[in-house]
Design a protein around this motif. Structure first.
Motif, PDB file in Angstrom:
ATOM      1  N   THR A 109       0.833  -1.243  -0.074  1.00  0.00           N
ATOM      2  CA  THR A 109      -0.136   0.117  -0.074  1.00  0.00           C
ATOM      3  C   THR A 109       0.900   1.311  -0.207  1.00  0.00           C
ATOM      4  OG1 THR A 109      -0.168   0.093   2.596  1.00  0.00           O
ATOM      5  CG2 THR A 109      -1.876  -1.380   1.374  1.00  0.00           C
ATOM      6  N   GLY A 110       0.103   2.170  -0.209  1.00  0.00           N
ATOM      7  CA  GLY A 110       0.843   3.575  -0.149  1.00  0.00           C
ATOM      8  C   GLY A 110       1.069   4.253  -1.612  1.00  0.00           C
ATOM      9  N   ARG A 111       1.422   5.607  -1.709  1.00  0.00           N
ATOM     10  CA  ARG A 111       1.332   6.397  -2.903  1.00  0.00           C
ATOM     11  C   ARG A 111       2.486   5.604  -3.700  1.00  0.00           C
ATOM     12  NH1 ARG A 111      -1.266   9.897  -5.462  1.00  0.00           N
ATOM     13  NH2 ARG A 111      -0.122  11.625  -6.420  1.00  0.00           N
ATOM     14  N   PHE A 112       3.619   5.307  -3.386  1.00  0.00           N
ATOM     15  CA  PHE A 112       4.608   5.004  -4.088  1.00  0.00           C
ATOM     16  C   PHE A 112       4.577   3.436  -4.590  1.00  0.00           C
ATOM     17  CE2 PHE A 112       9.415   3.753  -4.817  1.00  0.00           C
ATOM     18  CZ  PHE A 112       9.521   4.718  -5.724  1.00  0.00           C
ATOM     19  N   ALA A 113       3.686   2.673  -3.932  1.00  0.00           N
ATOM     20  CA  ALA A 113       3.315   1.280  -4.391  1.00  0.00           C
ATOM     21  C   ALA A 113       2.395   1.285  -5.407  1.00  0.00           C
ATOM     22  CB  ALA A 113       2.723   0.428  -3.181  1.00  0.00           C
ATOM     23  N   SER A 114       1.359   2.148  -5.087  1.00  0.00           N
ATOM     24  CA  SER A 114       0.328   2.521  -6.280  1.00  0.00           C
ATOM     25  C   SER A 114       1.125   2.893  -7.538  1.00  0.00           C
ATOM     26  CB  SER A 114      -0.869   3.468  -5.673  1.00  0.00           C
ATOM     27  OG  SER A 114      -0.228   4.757  -5.653  1.00  0.00           O
ATOM     28  N   ILE A 115       1.859   3.696  -7.521  1.00  0.00           N
ATOM     29  CA  ILE A 115       2.659   4.046  -8.832  1.00  0.00           C
ATOM     30  C   ILE A 115       3.228   2.810  -9.706  1.00  0.00           C
ATOM     31  CG2 ILE A 115       4.780   5.511  -9.954  1.00  0.00           C
ATOM     32  CD1 ILE A 115       4.352   7.239  -7.633  1.00  0.00           C
ATOM     33  N   ILE A 116       4.027   2.102  -8.840  1.00  0.00           N
ATOM     34  CA  ILE A 116       4.635   0.991  -9.455  1.00  0.00           C
ATOM     35  C   ILE A 116       3.790  -0.310  -9.729  1.00  0.00           C
ATOM     36  CG2 ILE A 116       6.741   1.385  -8.551  1.00  0.00           C
ATOM     37  CD1 ILE A 116       6.439  -1.275  -7.048  1.00  0.00           C
TER      38      ILE A 116
ATOM     39  N   ARG B  28      -0.989   0.054 -14.160  1.00  0.00           N
ATOM     40  CA  ARG B  28      -0.852  -0.568 -15.458  1.00  0.00           C
ATOM     41  C   ARG B  28       0.148   0.469 -16.330  1.00  0.00           C
ATOM     42  NH1 ARG B  28      -5.055   0.609 -19.617  1.00  0.00           N
ATOM     43  NH2 ARG B  28      -6.257   2.359 -18.751  1.00  0.00           N
ATOM     44  N   TYR B  29       0.016   1.562 -16.377  1.00  0.00           N
ATOM     45  CA  TYR B  29       0.806   2.799 -16.961  1.00  0.00           C
ATOM     46  C   TYR B  29       2.408   2.651 -16.583  1.00  0.00           C
ATOM     47  CZ  TYR B  29      -3.507   4.850 -18.327  1.00  0.00           C
ATOM     48  OH  TYR B  29      -4.788   5.315 -19.013  1.00  0.00           O
ATOM     49  N   PHE B  30       2.524   2.264 -15.510  1.00  0.00           N
ATOM     50  CA  PHE B  30       3.987   1.919 -15.168  1.00  0.00           C
ATOM     51  C   PHE B  30       4.547   0.967 -15.851  1.00  0.00           C
ATOM     52  CE2 PHE B  30       7.317   0.118 -12.735  1.00  0.00           C
ATOM     53  CZ  PHE B  30       8.224   0.999 -12.328  1.00  0.00           C
ATOM     54  N   ASP B  31       3.694  -0.260 -15.894  1.00  0.00           N
ATOM     55  CA  ASP B  31       4.117  -1.621 -16.773  1.00  0.00           C
ATOM     56  C   ASP B  31       4.080  -1.074 -18.282  1.00  0.00           C
ATOM     57  OD1 ASP B  31       4.572  -3.349 -14.529  1.00  0.00           O
ATOM     58  OD2 ASP B  31       2.424  -4.098 -14.687  1.00  0.00           O
TER      59      ASP B  31
END
Length: 123
Positions: A2-9, A12-15
């Protein structure tokens, strides 16, 4: 996680961004190979080394971000095989870059980076 950083990685846009970087790297590697075959015995273009460093920085940043979020669980989850594969490729490329910087010859591992194309099958 959880967390903001986790939500970034985990987005699907990160992938998709990583997939685009991998595809660009594959295209550039094909260009490098074609150039080297057309110009046997000549030096590589001056743009080769900086481009390799750009791709290496992208892969290193991806790995660092995932290790920060997942910590030791990066190596113990459903994607464990892919994660270990990525870790080894990035580590091998970092060693190659360091040895190049220090003017030591190491077996060229450019071909190993092409193996990242396999990861696109996963994504």
């Amino acid at each position: 996680r959880t967390g903001r950083f986790a939500s970034i990685i985990q987005h699907r846009y990160f992938d998709m961004t990583i997939s685009v970087i991998i595809a660009c790297n594959a295209v550039y590697t094909a260009y490098q190979s074609n150039y080297e075959m057309d110009n046997l015995g000549s030096d590589a273009p001056a743009s080769d080394r900086p481009m390799e460093i750009v791709f290496l920085c992208c892969y290193s940043l991806e790995l660092a971000m995932k290790l920060i979020v997942h910590q030791q669980y990066y190596f113990c989850n459903a994607d464990m095989s892919w994660n270990i594969f990525d870790f080894c490729l990035v580590l091998l490329s970092l060693c190659d870059a360091a040895m190049s910087f220090l003017d030591h010859d190491m077996a060229n591992v450019t071909f190993a980076r092409s193996l990242r194309l396999f990861k696109m099958g996963k994504i």
